[in-house]
Design a protein around this motif. Structure first.
Motif, PDB file in Angstrom:
ATOM      1  N   SER A  59       3.068   1.656   7.515  1.00 27.77           N
ATOM      2  CA  SER A  59       3.180   3.095   7.279  1.00 27.77           C
ATOM      3  C   SER A  59       4.529   3.678   7.676  1.00 27.77           C
ATOM      4  CB  SER A  59       2.065   3.834   8.022  1.00 27.77           C
ATOM      5  OG  SER A  59       2.190   3.609   9.418  1.00 27.77           O
ATOM      6  N   ILE A  60       5.307   2.977   8.493  1.00 27.80           N
ATOM      7  CA  ILE A  60       6.612   3.496   8.912  1.00 27.80           C
ATOM      8  C   ILE A  60       7.727   2.940   8.024  1.00 27.80           C
ATOM      9  CG2 ILE A  60       8.291   3.689  10.799  1.00 27.80           C
ATOM     10  CD1 ILE A  60       5.750   5.100  11.558  1.00 27.80           C
ATOM     11  N   HIS A  61       7.855   1.603   7.985  1.00 31.72           N
ATOM     12  CA  HIS A  61       8.973   1.045   7.224  1.00 31.72           C
ATOM     13  C   HIS A  61       8.618   0.706   5.777  1.00 31.72           C
ATOM     14  CE1 HIS A  61       7.309  -2.910   8.320  1.00 31.72           C
ATOM     15  NE2 HIS A  61       7.396  -2.559   9.576  1.00 31.72           N
ATOM     16  N   LEU A  62       7.360   0.941   5.372  1.00 33.21           N
ATOM     17  CA  LEU A  62       6.902   0.866   3.978  1.00 33.21           C
ATOM     18  C   LEU A  62       7.188  -0.478   3.301  1.00 33.21           C
ATOM     19  CD1 LEU A  62       7.827   4.482   2.831  1.00 33.21           C
ATOM     20  CD2 LEU A  62       5.643   3.637   3.729  1.00 33.21           C
ATOM     21  N   THR A  63       7.085  -1.567   4.053  1.00 31.28           N
ATOM     22  CA  THR A  63       7.185  -2.910   3.485  1.00 31.28           C
ATOM     23  C   THR A  63       5.892  -3.647   3.767  1.00 31.28           C
ATOM     24  OG1 THR A  63       8.220  -3.780   5.485  1.00 31.28           O
ATOM     25  CG2 THR A  63       9.701  -3.032   3.725  1.00 31.28           C
ATOM     26  N   ASP A  64       5.628  -4.695   2.992  1.00 34.23           N
ATOM     27  CA  ASP A  64       4.381  -5.443   3.127  1.00 34.23           C
ATOM     28  C   ASP A  64       4.331  -6.259   4.414  1.00 34.23           C
ATOM     29  OD1 ASP A  64       3.275  -4.504   0.815  1.00 34.23           O
ATOM     30  OD2 ASP A  64       3.742  -6.287  -0.377  1.00 34.23           O
ATOM     31  N   VAL A  65       3.144  -6.285   4.999  1.00 33.81           N
ATOM     32  CA  VAL A  65       2.819  -7.163   6.116  1.00 33.81           C
ATOM     33  C   VAL A  65       1.657  -8.022   5.635  1.00 33.81           C
ATOM     34  CG1 VAL A  65       1.995  -7.302   8.499  1.00 33.81           C
ATOM     35  CG2 VAL A  65       3.538  -5.436   7.809  1.00 33.81           C
ATOM     36  N   VAL A  66       1.809  -9.335   5.742  1.00 38.41           N
ATOM     37  CA  VAL A  66       0.786 -10.268   5.262  1.00 38.41           C
ATOM     38  C   VAL A  66       0.191 -10.993   6.454  1.00 38.41           C
ATOM     39  CG1 VAL A  66       0.320 -12.253   3.777  1.00 38.41           C
ATOM     40  CG2 VAL A  66       2.070 -10.585   3.118  1.00 38.41           C
ATOM     41  N   HIS A  76     -15.887 -18.036  11.717  1.00 37.29           N
ATOM     42  CA  HIS A  76     -14.885 -17.144  12.278  1.00 37.29           C
ATOM     43  C   HIS A  76     -13.698 -17.080  11.324  1.00 37.29           C
ATOM     44  CE1 HIS A  76     -17.129 -17.879  16.020  1.00 37.29           C
ATOM     45  NE2 HIS A  76     -16.659 -16.698  16.390  1.00 37.29           N
ATOM     46  N   MET A  77     -12.859 -16.092  11.546  1.00 35.53           N
ATOM     47  CA  MET A  77     -11.615 -15.955  10.800  1.00 35.53           C
ATOM     48  C   MET A  77     -10.491 -16.333  11.758  1.00 35.53           C
ATOM     49  SD  MET A  77     -12.720 -12.306   9.160  1.00 35.53           S
ATOM     50  CE  MET A  77     -13.683 -11.907  10.618  1.00 35.53           C
ATOM     51  N   LYS A  78      -9.760 -17.382  11.406  1.00 36.87           N
ATOM     52  CA  LYS A  78      -8.650 -17.830  12.243  1.00 36.87           C
ATOM     53  C   LYS A  78      -7.359 -17.302  11.631  1.00 36.87           C
ATOM     54  CE  LYS A  78      -5.961 -21.714  13.806  1.00 36.87           C
ATOM     55  NZ  LYS A  78      -5.567 -23.085  13.556  1.00 36.87           N
ATOM     56  N   GLN A  79      -6.670 -16.445  12.365  1.00 32.50           N
ATOM     57  CA  GLN A  79      -5.363 -15.968  11.908  1.00 32.50           C
ATOM     58  C   GLN A  79      -4.344 -17.049  12.255  1.00 32.50           C
ATOM     59  OE1 GLN A  79      -3.497 -12.702  14.022  1.00 32.50           O
ATOM     60  NE2 GLN A  79      -2.755 -11.861  12.081  1.00 32.50           N
ATOM     61  N   TYR A  80      -3.657 -17.567  11.233  1.00 29.95           N
ATOM     62  CA  TYR A  80      -2.714 -18.653  11.467  1.00 29.95           C
ATOM     63  C   TYR A  80      -1.269 -18.275  11.156  1.00 29.95           C
ATOM     64  CZ  TYR A  80      -3.037 -19.579   6.424  1.00 29.95           C
ATOM     65  OH  TYR A  80      -3.023 -19.467   5.056  1.00 29.95           O
ATOM     66  N   GLU A  81      -1.044 -17.126  10.507  1.00 29.63           N
ATOM     67  CA  GLU A  81       0.328 -16.724  10.208  1.00 29.63           C
ATOM     68  C   GLU A  81       0.383 -15.229   9.918  1.00 29.63           C
ATOM     69  OE1 GLU A  81       4.044 -17.913   7.198  1.00 29.63           O
ATOM     70  OE2 GLU A  81       2.136 -18.967   7.021  1.00 29.63           O
ATOM     71  N   ILE A  82       1.542 -14.636  10.233  1.00 26.83           N
ATOM     72  CA  ILE A  82       1.819 -13.260   9.859  1.00 26.83           C
ATOM     73  C   ILE A  82       3.237 -13.233   9.284  1.00 26.83           C
ATOM     74  CG2 ILE A  82       2.571 -12.615  12.187  1.00 26.83           C
ATOM     75  CD1 ILE A  82       1.403  -9.813  11.618  1.00 26.83           C
ATOM     76  N   VAL A  83       3.409 -12.482   8.192  1.00 29.00           N
ATOM     77  CA  VAL A  83       4.694 -12.416   7.493  1.00 29.00           C
ATOM     78  C   VAL A  83       5.056 -10.942   7.326  1.00 29.00           C
ATOM     79  CG1 VAL A  83       5.956 -13.040   5.396  1.00 29.00           C
ATOM     80  CG2 VAL A  83       4.094 -14.519   6.215  1.00 29.00           C
ATOM     81  N   TYR A  84       6.314 -10.606   7.658  1.00 25.54           N
ATOM     82  CA  TYR A  84       6.750  -9.225   7.511  1.00 25.54           C
ATOM     83  C   TYR A  84       8.257  -9.183   7.296  1.00 25.54           C
ATOM     84  CZ  TYR A  84       7.589  -9.944  12.523  1.00 25.54           C
ATOM     85  OH  TYR A  84       7.994 -10.450  13.722  1.00 25.54           O
ATOM     86  N   GLU A  85       8.737  -8.018   6.853  1.00 23.06           N
ATOM     87  CA  GLU A  85      10.150  -7.880   6.494  1.00 23.06           C
ATOM     88  C   GLU A  85      10.965  -7.086   7.499  1.00 23.06           C
ATOM     89  OE1 GLU A  85      10.683  -6.588   2.394  1.00 23.06           O
ATOM     90  OE2 GLU A  85       8.691  -7.382   1.933  1.00 23.06           O
ATOM     91  N   GLU A  86      10.339  -6.216   8.259  1.00 26.48           N
ATOM     92  CA  GLU A  86      11.055  -5.314   9.155  1.00 26.48           C
ATOM     93  C   GLU A  86      10.423  -5.327  10.540  1.00 26.48           C
ATOM     94  OE1 GLU A  86      13.641  -3.188   8.342  1.00 26.48           O
ATOM     95  OE2 GLU A  86      13.704  -3.833   6.250  1.00 26.48           O
ATOM     96  N   PHE A  87      11.265  -5.265  11.567  1.00 29.63           N
ATOM     97  CA  PHE A  87      10.765  -5.020  12.911  1.00 29.63           C
ATOM     98  C   PHE A  87      10.452  -3.542  13.008  1.00 29.63           C
ATOM     99  CE2 PHE A  87      13.486  -8.770  13.721  1.00 29.63           C
ATOM    100  CZ  PHE A  87      12.521  -9.597  14.271  1.00 29.63           C
ATOM    101  N   GLY A  88       9.519  -3.195  13.820  1.00 33.09           N
ATOM    102  CA  GLY A  88       9.190  -1.790  13.986  1.00 33.09           C
ATOM    103  C   GLY A  88       7.926  -1.643  14.796  1.00 33.09           C
TER     104      GLY A  88
END
Length: 183
Positions: A59-66, A76-88
């Motif tokens: 909502s701040i830097h308006l880029t996708d976070v996966v 269960h749901m195992k989160q194994y990775e997060i991908v993003y374009e901007e720090f914030g």
């Protein structure tokens, strides 16, 4: 009289079989329940070992976070990775112990995550309502690549609403009365 009793017994047995068929869990799914209720809003048929992604626009830097998840054998749901374009705000700036932080193709990746969730609370964006669900399916033909699918939350969920997400086995009755997520 004997025929009547026999017919009643056959009818009762048939009703029991139909009841059991409708009420016995049979299909593993990614299930979205409205808020903290047992009201099934939508579901995606999924299997143990399958992966899915929750994609949202920050909502701040308006880029996708996966956020990437795998379905475990304990549902269960195992989160194994997060991908993003901007720090914030709300975004990690580095990997924790045991995780890997990389920069690939203009995106930051935190891999080797080991986060397990039995349930998650997910909100469909209201101001920036561009949340998506992505997954892959494979065909019975071993020579083909997995087929990628992606749907917009707004096609299934009200903007601003929130949901409890779980991996569960649905009964045939739930499967028939629910909204199946598909492309």
């Amino acid at each position: 009289m004997r025929h009547r009793i026999r017919n009643i017994l056959i009818l009762m047995a048939l009703l029991n079989v139909i009841g059991l068929t409708l009420l016995v869990p049979f299909r593993t799914s990614l299930v979205f329940y409205e808020k903290n209720t047992d009201h099934l809003e939508a579901f995606l048929p999924i299997s143990i070992g399958d992966t899915f992604q929750l994609i949202f626009t920050h909502s701040i830097h308006l880029t996708d976070v996966v956020e990437k998840y795998e379905v475990t054998d304990k549902y269960h749901m195992k989160q194994y990775e997060i991908v993003y374009e901007e720090f914030g705000i709300g975004m990690p700036s580095n990997a924790q112990e045991g995780e890997t932080f990389t920069y690939e193709d203009g995106k930051y990746h935190i891999k080797d995550l080991d986060n397990y969730f039995s349930t998650m609370k997910v909100r469909n964006g209201k101001t920036v309502s561009e949340n998506r669900l992505a997954w892959e399916t494979t065909s019975s033909n071993l020579n083909t690549s997995p087929e990628k699918h992606e749907v917009w939350f707004n096609d299934y969920f009200e903007p601003g609403a929130w949901y409890t997400v779980k991996i569960e086995k649905l009964t045939l009755w739930e499967y028939l009365k629910g909204v199946k997520i598909h492309e």
